[in-house]
Design an enzyme around this catalytic site. Sequence first.
Site, PDB file in Angstrom:
ATOM      1  N   VAL A  35      35.105  48.070  34.641  1.00  0.00           N
ATOM      2  CA  VAL A  35      34.685  47.834  36.499  1.00  0.00           C
ATOM      3  C   VAL A  35      34.075  46.964  36.422  1.00  0.00           C
ATOM      4  O   VAL A  35      34.529  45.978  37.581  1.00  0.00           O
ATOM      5  CB  VAL A  35      33.542  49.133  36.125  1.00  0.00           C
ATOM      6  CG1 VAL A  35      33.364  48.687  38.082  1.00  0.00           C
ATOM      7  CG2 VAL A  35      34.192  50.420  36.256  1.00  0.00           C
ATOM      8  N   ILE A  80      37.117  44.694  35.766  1.00  0.00           N
ATOM      9  CA  ILE A  80      38.447  43.517  36.893  1.00  0.00           C
ATOM     10  C   ILE A  80      38.334  43.930  37.643  1.00  0.00           C
ATOM     11  O   ILE A  80      38.104  44.371  38.564  1.00  0.00           O
ATOM     12  CB  ILE A  80      39.368  45.383  36.192  1.00  0.00           C
ATOM     13  CG1 ILE A  80      39.811  45.677  34.487  1.00  0.00           C
ATOM     14  CG2 ILE A  80      40.463  45.592  36.842  1.00  0.00           C
ATOM     15  CD1 ILE A  80      40.293  46.995  33.950  1.00  0.00           C
ATOM     16  N   GLU A 136      39.794  44.695  40.853  1.00  0.00           N
ATOM     17  CA  GLU A 136      40.470  45.480  41.711  1.00  0.00           C
ATOM     18  C   GLU A 136      40.716  45.126  42.759  1.00  0.00           C
ATOM     19  O   GLU A 136      41.341  45.911  43.639  1.00  0.00           O
ATOM     20  CB  GLU A 136      39.653  46.758  40.622  1.00  0.00           C
ATOM     21  CG  GLU A 136      38.208  47.502  41.508  1.00  0.00           C
ATOM     22  CD  GLU A 136      37.732  46.514  40.861  1.00  0.00           C
ATOM     23  OE1 GLU A 136      36.356  46.511  40.731  1.00  0.00           O
ATOM     24  OE2 GLU A 136      37.757  46.485  39.657  1.00  0.00           O
ATOM     25  N   ASP A 157      60.922  25.507  71.352  1.00  0.00           N
ATOM     26  CA  ASP A 157      61.496  25.980  72.844  1.00  0.00           C
ATOM     27  C   ASP A 157      60.485  24.346  73.324  1.00  0.00           C
ATOM     28  O   ASP A 157      59.710  24.168  72.939  1.00  0.00           O
ATOM     29  CB  ASP A 157      61.611  26.799  73.929  1.00  0.00           C
ATOM     30  CG  ASP A 157      62.236  27.986  72.916  1.00  0.00           C
ATOM     31  OD1 ASP A 157      63.512  27.671  72.507  1.00  0.00           O
ATOM     32  OD2 ASP A 157      61.902  28.731  73.424  1.00  0.00           O
ATOM     33  N   ASN A 196      28.577  44.566  40.294  1.00  0.00           N
ATOM     34  CA  ASN A 196      30.408  45.010  40.696  1.00  0.00           C
ATOM     35  C   ASN A 196      30.618  45.331  42.199  1.00  0.00           C
ATOM     36  O   ASN A 196      30.777  45.362  43.065  1.00  0.00           O
ATOM     37  CB  ASN A 196      30.755  44.930  39.127  1.00  0.00           C
ATOM     38  CG  ASN A 196      32.088  44.554  39.583  1.00  0.00           C
ATOM     39  OD1 ASN A 196      33.015  44.548  39.596  1.00  0.00           O
ATOM     40  ND2 ASN A 196      32.212  43.315  39.570  1.00  0.00           N
ATOM     41  N   ASP A 200      27.727  42.382  44.746  1.00  0.00           N
ATOM     42  CA  ASP A 200      27.899  40.968  44.748  1.00  0.00           C
ATOM     43  C   ASP A 200      29.947  41.196  45.553  1.00  0.00           C
ATOM     44  O   ASP A 200      30.251  40.373  46.149  1.00  0.00           O
ATOM     45  CB  ASP A 200      29.387  41.500  43.801  1.00  0.00           C
ATOM     46  CG  ASP A 200      29.948  40.411  42.829  1.00  0.00           C
ATOM     47  OD1 ASP A 200      29.069  38.952  43.134  1.00  0.00           O
ATOM     48  OD2 ASP A 200      30.374  40.457  41.798  1.00  0.00           O
TER      49      ASP A 200
END
Length: 859
Positions: free
Chosen positions: A282, A285, A287, A329, A697, A701
Amino acid sequence: MADKKEIWQKTRVELFRDLSCTEQGLTGEEAATRLQQNGPNELRAEKQKSTVRIFLEQFADFLVILLIAAAAVSIALGDAESAAVILAVITMNAVLGTVQTVKAAASLESLKRMSAPTAKVLRDGVVIEIPGRDVTVGDVVCLDAGDAVCADGRLLDCAALKADESALTGESLPVEKDPQEVAGDAPLGDRKDMVYSGSFITYGRGRFLVTGVGMDTEMGRIAALLKAAGEKKTPLQVSLDQFGKKLSLCILILCGILFAVSVFVRNEPVMNAFLFAVALAVAAIPEALSSIVTIVLSFGTRKMAKENAIIRKLQAVEGLGSVSVICSDKTGTLTQNKMTVQKLYAKGKIIPVEEADFGDPLQEPLLRAALLCSDATVNENGEVGDPTETALVRLGERFSFDEEETRQKYPRLTEIPFDSDRKLMSTVHQLSGGLMMMTKGAVDVLLDRTHISQEERKEIEAVNEQFSREGLRVLAFACRKVDAPSVNLGDENGLDFLGLIAMMDPPREESARAVAECAAAGIRPVMITGDHRITAAAIAKKIGILTEGTEAVDGAVIDTMSDEELTAFVPKVSVYARVSPEHKIRIVRAWQERGNLVAMTGDGVNDAPALKQADIGVAMGVTGTEVAKDAAGMVLADDNFATIIRAVENGRGVYANIKRAIQFLLSGNMAGILTVLYASLAGLPVPFAAVHLLFINLLTDSLPAIALGLEPQSEDVMLQKPRPRSEGILTKDFLTNVGVEGCVISLATIVAFHIGLSAGGAATGSTMAFATLCLSRLFHGFNCKSAHPVLFTKKFFNNRYLLGAFAVGGLLLGSVLMVPALEPLFSVAALSAMNLGAIVGLAFGSMVVIQILKALRKK
Ligand code: ATP
């Protein structure tokens, strides 16, 4: 089929019930009541996800499920405390995730509403513009070329109306409409007397009576069958997902090895080893990579919307940072679209507008044609219509000629509407001497359709050139007698020339500055216009687009070029005049062939393919058609070129912020995993408890990562060259920085671990490692602000969200370390003041080292 018949019958009944009010349209009160009865005119297939569902989705992650399973096993083994902490941390993380997702979705939804189509309805006898969702059964809706049809209804009247019904029938060719051709139960595509929600008007104009709205339309019935279409991932998200998947696989293998070593070599309890392996996975990774992109992009879109750039596709924000060519334009985007007539030319004489005279029989036919062959009106409520035409009406008013009176005196019987491909417009009127067709349009096009001598032609062309050099837009006028009111395109020939009217459309004040900014930012501005080459070149020179060494050409010059020749040719050209939609597509493609990321503006129905071909299609919010808006990735609420440059600046800023957040997440994760690897290889005890990794985490974080997404733009963002279109975020440089910074933080953590180990054993060691890693990562947020050192500069303090994230993270960590009741829950040992000091010193030190490395790299 029976179903369809029933619908048509119902339509018919409603139609007759409502016909009584068509002349005036519904009253405001009637409309309000019907709206209440029928509900808003919205397709409900794309229902928003509920907050509860979003919350539950936060748990549908493989790793979170593993953690929940681990918590369940902990409970079964009698360790309820660990389980409770894990579940609490997971729940808090899910709450955080839900808040972010709901906020991002809300801001995207409000953007969608901003760019939702509007409709012109007849209410109380007056045409007003209302949001498409407020159109109701019984309303009379007015349609023009480029409009999106927002309800089903029966045509009351129309002029050369064509509708693109491909969304309903799959037929790509527009369907010609005719209110007289009632075909009871004909298949959808063959119903000429009806228009349908979800289609677009490609040509002409008309009015229809609304018979069905929302889900009670043909489109509604189709939409009901479709599942909600999710928001597509952006290219950056896709590439990050791919990177994330590869990294996850490596990490899972590593965690598997560590698990095996713990159980079989170190003989640790299986449950502990399993929980740790899952927590490490966890922690390591990344994620959150893809979701952080969504969050930061949604912050960016909110800021852009405030600055008049409404993002319709998230990809556009990402792409804006790499834009290296902007094809724009002229009229209304670079200029003010506020036209005023300056000069006339009639019967061989140039007449300054101050000397124009409706009483002069030589000028009168020209001036009368100007008022009759125009749809604009000017009254106490303001100007309605195309600015080219309002300029003509204001010219009449200047000499006390009211357009309404003139139009009543010489009523319009039929018309061939203006279209920018043909560059002409014609109307047929009943004059005292019979039926007369008045035609106005681009000089070069109209002259070919008049019978004039070579000499006259030369003289008119010379005058046209003279006017154009002054930056004036020139319209030619002509007329001819016709036998019957019904006219077609073939009748716009053999005309009698009446004269020229030249008008000024000054550049927007901000255009020159925006063009200069483009140059500084390495972006090439290109003018692509329907106007005359010399007029366009005069304006382009004024604002700095046409510079030494580049030229202005007619779109037609590229007709003879092959695609390869065009690719070699485009860098030389800054202005394309009299372009067709096909030219626009080819020009965009040629620049793309040269490796550029191209933004292209457009407003008309025919611009849609070019807007789709461009990497970033930019539609005009004020003057743009719904077709153009539908094809675009971004809509300008103020039609202003300078807004595109602001959007590019924001796009660059957003991209930089995404990079900062990702750098923060990856380097922090790297530090954690390096520390664990070191301990494992050195035969030391495990440096973190599972709960430590989850705490860092999932809690401390996330806040700095989001705060970095809100980092204020650096001032030099528009002084850099555009990012190459093929360059992803994960460049060698970027990954090297992530690696180096991860090593520095890991080093600080390992030192803290050793200090703890020698001071108080495994428990103290792991507490110190955890606290140092956590605090270093909070400090690391400041490192990720810039590639340059920021310590001891004002920039260090300029992101209040990051300061807030640091404070909250510090407080959470402080509580875990200092509140004795929390110690067992978070597996921390009581620390001495010395040890606490060492943690702060090492964490701060890691930031200082990284700042020094940045300074060295800069040198
Ligand atoms: P841009 O492409 O930069 O917006 P534009 O507005 O000049 O430029 P179009 O609207 O396609 O482009 O106009 C092309 C030409 O058609 C103009 O140069 C003008 O000569 C002519 N024209 C423009 N508006 C009208 C009108 N309402 N009736 C007749 N002719 C028109």
